[in-house]
Write an enzyme that holds these catalytic residues in place. Structure first.
Site: not given
Ligand code: IFM
Length: 458
Positions: A168, A364
């Protein structure tokens, strides 16, 4: 007859975590501070003054956690390596104890037939590099990152075959540096211009490119290399040709898509974004885009929410439709429930980015919920199950329509340190009692366990 919502054989069911959010042991065995240690120790930066100093104490409890992973039944686990454990000063000497920890962790996973998928950077850059040159503000960080990556791959490449470079880019650059405002992410630096902020994400792209080269030069065996991005998926208001075209046209200009996922996958900053930015655009050296645009084996897509777009009669021919008051969302201000964003995010890679060749996995997906423990000790997180089920249905649709979606990593295996929000927000399917470090599987854990076992959505 095949049961409804069955996934193809070989679909990779997994869960994800990240080093700073779970490991703790922040000052142990030669680890030096990361920018998140400094940021969270600064009063007022993180809710309730929480830090990752102890977190889930995974550094010591990983054998118990891996037994729980095995009980969950997943065969894939996404973890991250902490740069300041491996190269504590950011460049220079490596720390054997740090490498040993990840060797033990990976070996324990493999002993349980769980494939490790390793992210090389999940936001915990060495504080020493912040002190030396301002972290991502400097071009120097790209080479320092690639050198650290080579050390990790040298040490673990005999047992790790799935690598992700950066997680990210938007978050640790555009949320880590702000103009006239204190940004919510580490290092939390106020800078003079938006051009400086765009320069930080450009340096991150360079770091990604150099890291891909370092992995390929160092790996002792064939491996998969991916970038993980949380690009913003545009979802058409209606699935009609005109609104679909609007969502596709909007894709390059919403969020930072045109300046992160576009250069990474196409080798160009999108012209519409550059036109929008004008003199705020990053300075790009002649060879930069070739370095950034490395061949990838897969793309990791982190998806939580999305934006809805519709066609209009006015230029540019599309607009983002705002979420109305009361639109359903889970326990974060930005967590509007937009399950179709998963399907459209995958489809945009094939069609809008013109990369139908590139396999995508969901690196994710998950949600924070307002979990409570019942007197019987259960956590009945029906809201989380509801959310996950809808997003998985969207994943199923993408596959059914022929898009190359290969796996799904639920965020997160454990409740953990949720950055700016500290321990106040819980994304886990396993509850952590931070006072005792007791792990308790939530209802969503048992639900996901059944999905994994049956290779379908229940
Ligand atoms: O916890 C975070 C993660 O570290 C990166 N992506 C989003 C998640 C939730 O906010």
């Amino acid at each position: 007859m095949t049961a409804a919502f069955t996934f193809p054989p070989g679909f990779q069911w997994g869960v994800a975590t990240a080093a700073y959010q779970i490991e703790g042991a922040a000052a142990l065995d030669g680890r030096r501070p990361s920018v998140w240690d400094t940021f969270s120790a600064t009063p007022g930066r993180v809710l309730n003054g929480d830090t990752g100093a102890i977190a889930c104490d995974h550094y010591h409890r990983y054998p118990e956690d891996i037994r729980l992973l095995a009980h969950l039944g997943v065969k894939h686990y996404r973890l991250s390596v902490a740069w300041p454990r491996i190269v504590p000063e950011g460049r220079g000497a490596t720390n054997a104890a740090g490498l040993d920890f990840y060797r033990r962790l990976v070996d324990e996973l493999l002993a349980h037939q769980i494939t490790p998928h390793v992210t090389l950077f999940h936001w915990d850059s060495p504080q020493a590099l912040e002190d030396r040159y301002g972290s991502w503000r400097s071009r120097e960080i790209a080479q320092d990152f690639a050198d650290y990556v080579a050390v990790v791959v040298q040490a673990l490449g005999d047992r790790v075959t799935h690598w992700m470079t950066l997680n990210e880019i938007f978050c640790f650059t555009h949320l880590g540096y702000g103009v006239n405002t204190t940004p919510p992410h580490a290092p939390g630096t106020v800078v003079d211009t938006e051009q400086t902020v765009w320069q930080t994400s450009h340096h991150a792209l360079l770091a990604h490119g150099l890291a891909c080269q370092a992995i390929r030069a160092t790996t002792p065996q064939p491996c998969q290399i991916a970038l993980v991005d949380n690009y913003l998926a545009t979802v058409p208001l209606l699935e009609t040709p005109e609104h679909i075209a609007a969502a596709q046209a909007a894709f390059a200009t919403v969020g930072t898509n045109g300046g992160i996922i576009f250069p990474a996958l196409t080798g160009e900053y999108h012209p519409a974004l550059l036109a929008q930015l004008g003199d705020r655009a990053p300075h790009i050296h002649p060879d930069d885009l070739a370095i950034i645009h490395q061949p990838l084996d897969a793309l990791g897509f982190n998806v939580y929410s999305g934006v809805v777009v519709r066609a209009t009669d006015q230029p540019p021919g599309y607009e983002v439709v705002p979420f109305p008051l009361g639109y359903p969302r889970l326990h974060m201000p930005w967590l509007q429930i937009v399950p179709d964003s998963l399907y459209w995010g995958v489809r945009h890679v094939s069609e809008t980015l013109q990369r139908p060749d590139l396999p995508v996995f969901i690196s994710e997906n998950g949600c924070a919920a307002q979990d409570t423990v019942t007197p019987a000790g259960e956590i009945l997180d029906l809201d989380r199950i509801h959310y996950l089920r809808q997003y998985l249905q969207s994943a199923h649709r993408a596959i059914a329509e022929g898009y190359p979606l290969t796996g799904y990593f639920l965020w997160s295996f454990l409740d953990n340190f949720e950055w700016f929000w500290g321990y106040d927000r819980r994304f886990g399917i396993t509850h952590i009692d931070y006072a005792t470090q007791r792990r308790t599987p939530k209802a969503s854990f048992h639900w996901y366990q059944a999905c994994v076992a049956q290779n379908r959505i229940l």
